[in-house]
Motif scaffolding. Sequence first.
Motif, short mmCIF file in Angstrom:
data_model
loop_
_atom_site.label_atom_id
_atom_site.label_comp_id
_atom_site.label_asym_id
_atom_site.label_seq_id
_atom_site.Cartn_x
_atom_site.Cartn_y
_atom_site.Cartn_z
N ARG A 117 1.38 7.00 -0.14
CA ARG A 117 2.16 8.24 -0.18
C ARG A 117 1.56 9.23 -1.18
O ARG A 117 1.55 10.44 -0.93
CB ARG A 117 3.61 7.93 -0.52
CG ARG A 117 4.32 7.19 0.61
CD ARG A 117 5.82 7.13 0.47
NE ARG A 117 6.36 6.40 1.61
CZ ARG A 117 6.75 5.13 1.56
NH1 ARG A 117 6.68 4.46 0.43
NH2 ARG A 117 7.21 4.53 2.64
N GLU A 118 1.06 8.72 -2.30
CA GLU A 118 0.41 9.61 -3.27
C GLU A 118 -0.81 10.29 -2.66
O GLU A 118 -1.11 11.45 -2.94
CB GLU A 118 -0.01 8.81 -4.51
CG GLU A 118 1.16 8.37 -5.39
CD GLU A 118 0.68 7.57 -6.58
OE1 GLU A 118 -0.56 7.48 -6.78
OE2 GLU A 118 1.53 7.04 -7.31
N MET A 119 -1.53 9.54 -1.80
CA MET A 119 -2.76 10.07 -1.19
C MET A 119 -2.49 10.84 0.09
O MET A 119 -3.41 11.41 0.68
CB MET A 119 -3.71 8.91 -0.90
CG MET A 119 -4.17 8.16 -2.12
SD MET A 119 -5.19 6.70 -1.71
CE MET A 119 -6.60 7.49 -0.91
N GLY A 120 -1.23 10.86 0.55
CA GLY A 120 -0.88 11.57 1.76
C GLY A 120 -1.18 10.81 3.03
O GLY A 120 -1.11 11.37 4.13
N VAL A 121 -1.51 9.51 2.91
CA VAL A 121 -1.78 8.70 4.09
C VAL A 121 -0.49 8.32 4.79
O VAL A 121 -0.42 8.28 6.02
CB VAL A 121 -2.57 7.43 3.69
CG1 VAL A 121 -2.81 6.54 4.90
CG2 VAL A 121 -3.90 7.82 3.05
N PHE A 122 0.55 8.01 4.00
CA PHE A 122 1.87 7.70 4.53
C PHE A 122 2.81 8.86 4.22
O PHE A 122 2.70 9.50 3.16
CB PHE A 122 2.47 6.45 3.88
CG PHE A 122 1.74 5.17 4.19
CD1 PHE A 122 0.86 5.06 5.25
CD2 PHE A 122 1.95 4.05 3.41
CE1 PHE A 122 0.20 3.89 5.53
CE2 PHE A 122 1.29 2.86 3.67
CZ PHE A 122 0.41 2.78 4.73
N LEU A 136 0.79 -1.23 0.00
CA LEU A 136 0.00 0.00 0.00
C LEU A 136 0.82 1.28 0.00
O LEU A 136 0.29 2.34 -0.30
CB LEU A 136 -0.92 0.01 1.22
CG LEU A 136 -1.97 -1.09 1.32
CD1 LEU A 136 -2.79 -0.91 2.59
CD2 LEU A 136 -2.88 -1.09 0.10
N ALA A 137 2.10 1.20 0.34
CA ALA A 137 2.90 2.41 0.54
C ALA A 137 2.92 3.34 -0.67
O ALA A 137 2.73 4.56 -0.51
CB ALA A 137 4.31 2.05 0.97
#
Length: 200
Positions: free
Chosen positions: A168-173, A163-164
């Motif tokens: 990261r694209e979605m700003g979750v990580f 999922l990383a």
Amino acid sequence: MDTNEKQTQKQKQAKPLGGLLAAAVSRAVPVVAGIEDKVLDARTPCADYDVKTLANHLLHVVVEFQKLAVKQDSDFSSPPDYVARAGWRERFAREAEALVEAWSTPGALEGTTGAMNMPARTVGGMALLDLTAHAWDLARATGQSYEADPAVVAELTEVVERLAPTGREMGVFGAAVPVGADADPFARLLAATGRDPYGH
């Protein structure tokens, strides 16, 4: 053995998600129970969250992921102010146990669920990740100890690897944090989500 056979074998060997969630819950509940009112405005490793906001978020996550286990619609957009209500720590414990029960029900891991129609096991893994990472966040923010279950860490290491990039694209990580060669598996997992396992 071809790729499909390897994937099938891996799924058969995977530990039941309900058991992993139960292990994570057994570690998260004491952390939430140990949050004192006087530290609700303390900052956390999540830059946009103080303790109160993060506790509200985590309780909302636990509630909404129960719906996803039974293929119902969920809404993560506006968490209620659970912490403003009496007994919110006890409610977290109840809802967390309900989460385990929901994802332990036959059929919970079959098919897809959620607005993005993701595989149910992946969605369940996201619940496990939130429960584990945010329990650590809250423990760190409130001066409590937290040790993740090794089987949970092993499962989440694979979840985060998958999922990383999207996370990261979605700003979750956040961007992965460098750690030394001697870092333990949980520290590596936290670092992969953008957390500094040794700092605040």
